[in-house]
Motif scaffolding. Structure first.
Motif, PDB file in Angstrom:
ATOM      1  N   ALA A 119      26.126  29.765  68.225  1.00 40.30           N
ATOM      2  CA  ALA A 119      26.049  29.276  69.600  1.00 40.30           C
ATOM      3  C   ALA A 119      26.183  30.432  70.588  1.00 40.30           C
ATOM      4  O   ALA A 119      25.548  30.435  71.651  1.00 40.30           O
ATOM      5  CB  ALA A 119      27.135  28.231  69.848  1.00 40.30           C
ATOM      6  N   PHE A 120      26.992  31.443  70.248  1.00 39.89           N
ATOM      7  CA  PHE A 120      27.133  32.594  71.141  1.00 39.89           C
ATOM      8  C   PHE A 120      25.806  33.311  71.315  1.00 39.89           C
ATOM      9  O   PHE A 120      25.408  33.651  72.430  1.00 39.89           O
ATOM     10  CB  PHE A 120      28.187  33.560  70.607  1.00 39.89           C
ATOM     11  N   VAL A 121      25.093  33.550  70.217  1.00 38.38           N
ATOM     12  CA  VAL A 121      23.789  34.216  70.302  1.00 38.38           C
ATOM     13  C   VAL A 121      22.813  33.364  71.098  1.00 38.38           C
ATOM     14  O   VAL A 121      22.067  33.870  71.938  1.00 38.38           O
ATOM     15  CB  VAL A 121      23.237  34.525  68.894  1.00 38.38           C
ATOM     16  N   ALA A 122      22.813  32.056  70.856  1.00 35.82           N
ATOM     17  CA  ALA A 122      21.910  31.153  71.584  1.00 35.82           C
ATOM     18  C   ALA A 122      22.152  31.227  73.088  1.00 35.82           C
ATOM     19  O   ALA A 122      21.215  31.210  73.889  1.00 35.82           O
ATOM     20  CB  ALA A 122      22.088  29.724  71.091  1.00 35.82           C
ATOM     21  N   GLY A 123      23.417  31.326  73.479  1.00 34.85           N
ATOM     22  CA  GLY A 123      23.741  31.357  74.899  1.00 34.85           C
ATOM     23  C   GLY A 123      23.613  32.717  75.540  1.00 34.85           C
ATOM     24  O   GLY A 123      23.362  32.824  76.741  1.00 34.85           O
ATOM     25  N   PHE A 124      23.757  33.783  74.735  1.00 40.82           N
ATOM     26  CA  PHE A 124      23.781  35.138  75.290  1.00 40.82           C
ATOM     27  C   PHE A 124      22.405  35.776  75.354  1.00 40.82           C
ATOM     28  O   PHE A 124      22.118  36.568  76.246  1.00 40.82           O
ATOM     29  CB  PHE A 124      24.720  36.014  74.457  1.00 40.82           C
ATOM     30  N   VAL A 125      21.538  35.453  74.407  1.00 34.40           N
ATOM     31  CA  VAL A 125      20.218  36.083  74.327  1.00 34.40           C
ATOM     32  C   VAL A 125      19.189  35.198  75.024  1.00 34.40           C
ATOM     33  O   VAL A 125      18.841  34.123  74.531  1.00 34.40           O
ATOM     34  CB  VAL A 125      19.815  36.335  72.863  1.00 34.40           C
ATOM     35  N   GLY A 126      18.700  35.635  76.169  1.00 35.39           N
ATOM     36  CA  GLY A 126      17.710  34.855  76.913  1.00 35.39           C
ATOM     37  C   GLY A 126      18.354  33.693  77.657  1.00 35.39           C
ATOM     38  O   GLY A 126      19.523  33.371  77.480  1.00 35.39           O
ATOM     39  N   ASP A 127      17.557  33.058  78.505  1.00 35.90           N
ATOM     40  CA  ASP A 127      18.024  31.867  79.224  1.00 35.90           C
ATOM     41  C   ASP A 127      18.053  30.679  78.276  1.00 35.90           C
ATOM     42  O   ASP A 127      17.138  30.493  77.476  1.00 35.90           O
ATOM     43  CB  ASP A 127      17.090  31.551  80.401  1.00 35.90           C
ATOM     44  N   ASN A 128      19.085  29.872  78.378  1.00 41.03           N
ATOM     45  CA  ASN A 128      19.182  28.694  77.539  1.00 41.03           C
ATOM     46  C   ASN A 128      19.969  27.620  78.268  1.00 41.03           C
ATOM     47  O   ASN A 128      20.891  27.919  79.038  1.00 41.03           O
ATOM     48  CB  ASN A 128      19.872  29.028  76.210  1.00 41.03           C
ATOM     49  N   ASN A 129      19.598  26.376  78.023  1.00 38.84           N
ATOM     50  CA  ASN A 129      20.355  25.231  78.530  1.00 38.84           C
ATOM     51  C   ASN A 129      21.252  24.699  77.414  1.00 38.84           C
ATOM     52  O   ASN A 129      20.831  24.628  76.259  1.00 38.84           O
ATOM     53  CB  ASN A 129      19.402  24.114  78.965  1.00 38.84           C
ATOM     54  N   ARG A 130      22.476  24.316  77.767  1.00 40.34           N
ATOM     55  CA  ARG A 130      23.382  23.715  76.799  1.00 40.34           C
ATOM     56  C   ARG A 130      23.681  22.279  77.213  1.00 40.34           C
ATOM     57  O   ARG A 130      24.144  22.029  78.333  1.00 40.34           O
ATOM     58  CB  ARG A 130      24.688  24.504  76.698  1.00 40.34           C
ATOM     59  N   LEU A 131      23.396  21.353  76.305  1.00 36.40           N
ATOM     60  CA  LEU A 131      23.693  19.940  76.533  1.00 36.40           C
ATOM     61  C   LEU A 131      24.766  19.510  75.544  1.00 36.40           C
ATOM     62  O   LEU A 131      24.606  19.675  74.329  1.00 36.40           O
ATOM     63  CB  LEU A 131      22.430  19.090  76.341  1.00 36.40           C
ATOM     64  N   ARG A 132      25.859  18.960  76.059  1.00 38.60           N
ATOM     65  CA  ARG A 132      26.986  18.590  75.212  1.00 38.60           C
ATOM     66  C   ARG A 132      26.886  17.125  74.802  1.00 38.60           C
ATOM     67  O   ARG A 132      26.467  16.274  75.587  1.00 38.60           O
ATOM     68  CB  ARG A 132      28.300  18.820  75.954  1.00 38.60           C
ATOM     69  N   GLY A 133      27.264  16.868  73.553  1.00 36.28           N
ATOM     70  CA  GLY A 133      27.211  15.483  73.100  1.00 36.28           C
ATOM     71  C   GLY A 133      27.934  15.289  71.780  1.00 36.28           C
ATOM     72  O   GLY A 133      28.741  16.123  71.359  1.00 36.28           O
ATOM     73  N   GLN A 134      27.597  14.172  71.137  1.00 33.55           N
ATOM     74  CA  GLN A 134      28.202  13.812  69.863  1.00 33.55           C
ATOM     75  C   GLN A 134      27.100  13.410  68.901  1.00 33.55           C
ATOM     76  O   GLN A 134      26.152  12.715  69.272  1.00 33.55           O
ATOM     77  CB  GLN A 134      29.183  12.652  70.059  1.00 33.55           C
ATOM     78  N   VAL A 135      27.215  13.869  67.653  1.00 29.24           N
ATOM     79  CA  VAL A 135      26.195  13.564  66.657  1.00 29.24           C
ATOM     80  C   VAL A 135      26.202  12.072  66.351  1.00 29.24           C
ATOM     81  O   VAL A 135      27.235  11.499  65.999  1.00 29.24           O
ATOM     82  CB  VAL A 135      26.433  14.375  65.367  1.00 29.24           C
ATOM     83  N   VAL A 136      25.017  11.450  66.482  1.00 28.52           N
ATOM     84  CA  VAL A 136      24.861  10.024  66.174  1.00 28.52           C
ATOM     85  C   VAL A 136      24.372   9.852  64.742  1.00 28.52           C
ATOM     86  O   VAL A 136      24.875   9.020  63.982  1.00 28.52           O
ATOM     87  CB  VAL A 136      23.878   9.360  67.159  1.00 28.52           C
TER      88      VAL A 136
END
Length: 363
Positions: free
Chosen positions: A231-248
């Motif tokens: 998740a750190f790489v996903a957020g740090f490298v390039g622009d990214n949106n993070r959507l928080r939720g719960q696995v259904v």
């Protein structure tokens, strides 16, 4: 026998008190590679560079350059040169004398020094400027002189510690391209330290993303961008949106999440998760499709409300809101962009394989 890597490190550790600034780092850099170490301030990347240069010693682990162990070899006896952010050119010496300084220390004959200086000036695009003083050069020219001063010594490794940080934005963009070309032209192995992910992505063959003294991922730029391992790489490298939720639910490598606002969305799992687990879905702005009606079959989708539009030429974006979370989408460049106003409702959609789902980070 295989040719040894230009740089090989095994389980390097450097502690300051009880704090491991470098915590079990291993790396293998083949000859002729542009290798970048990317991370936020305080992650340990400058400490690591100092270990490679010989300005500091590891508490544990080994450093090899071309197969030779370097742990106790002093900096001036390592086949390594270093370029700093503040270029440290000698202001009272001409360009030629600056570049020739190391050769003079090595007692290279004067005629050979002049020949090598003119040759390297030609290679870095500054022919005929050996008689100039550093104060007479532009920032980009001084940068190239600093590189020439190192490259004329033909080091095995060139270590670069955020060398573009003092340049203005336009010149920094130009120098990123020039550095990449120069590295390929000379064939010298570059180890480049930066906190600027654009620099690392544009120039590098391989990038190590560093966090808290460790490497989260080492990969080619495109793999880091498209297949982030954490998740750190996903957020740090390039622009990214993070959507928080719960696995259904989980099906193969796909997971459905219920977002905070109630919407059900889908993405590709980065690691196994069970239903009920808290999770974060990362999706890049350019992967989002804007629609005020129907969307193609197979896309994940949810409703969003427009906050504002941000004009930046080809990188223009719209900021939307999904369940209180800001979500950015790239505005289309072909045809006319939709007319959007604050408060408008629209649908955002994406291919599930282009969104990555990670277990939620602990606070």
């Amino acid at each position: 026998m295989a040719t040894p890597s230009d740089l090989f490190c095994h389980q390097l550790i450097r502690r300051f008190g009880n704090h491991p600034a470098v915590d079990g780092i291993s790396l293998d850099v083949p000859a002729g590679t542009f290798f970048s170490i990317l991370g936020p301030s305080g992650c340990g990347k400058t400490t690591l560079l100092r270990l490679l240069a010989g300005f500091d010693r590891p508490d544990e682990g080994d450093i090899y350059i071309r197969g030779e162990r370097m742990n106790r070899v002093p900096p001036n006896h390592r086949p390594v040169n270093m370029v700093f952010q503040h270029l440290a050119l000698f202001p009272t010496m001409s360009v030629g004398d600056n570049i020739a300084y190391g050769l003079k220390r090595q007692r290279v004959p004067a005629a050979r020094r002049r020949q090598r200086v003119e040759q390297v000036l030609e290679q870095v695009g500054l022919p005929g400027l050996s008689g100039r003083m550093p104060s007479e050069l532009s920032g980009g020219q001084r940068q190239r002189v600093a590189l020439a001063r190192c490259l004329v010594l033909e080091p095995t490794l060139l270590l670069l510690d955020e060398p573009l940080g003092a340049l203005d934005l336009k010149l920094r963009e130009q120098m990123k391209v020039e550095l990449k070309h120069l590295q390929k032209q000379f064939g010298t192995t570059f180890v480049y330290i930066t906190h600027d992910q654009s620099e690392a992505m544009v120039m590098s063959d391989q990038v190590a993303v560093m966090k808290d003294g460790r490497f989260d991922q080492v990969a080619a730029p495109e793999e880091l961008y498209r297949e982030p391992a954490t998740a750190f790489v996903a957020g740090f490298v390039g622009d990214n949106n993070r959507l928080r939720g719960q696995v259904v639910s989980v099906s193969g490598d796909r997971a459905q999440l219920r977002l905070t606002g109630g919407a059900i969305v889908e993405g590709r799992l980065a690691a196994p998760l069970e239903p009920g687990a808290s999770a974060d879905l990362y999706v890049r702005p350019e992967s989002l499709v804007l629609s005020d009606g129907e969307v193609a079959e197979g896309l994940s989708r949810c409703r969003a409300s427009v906050r504002t539009t941000l004009f930046d030429g080809a990188n223009s974006r719209v900021e939307t809101d999904i369940g209180g979370e800001p979500v950015f989408a790239r505005l289309p460049q072909h045809g006319s962009a939709p007319s959007l106003s604050a408060g408008d409702s629209l649908q955002l959609a994406w291919e599930p394989d282009r969104a990555r789902v990670f277990g939620a980070a602990t606070p």
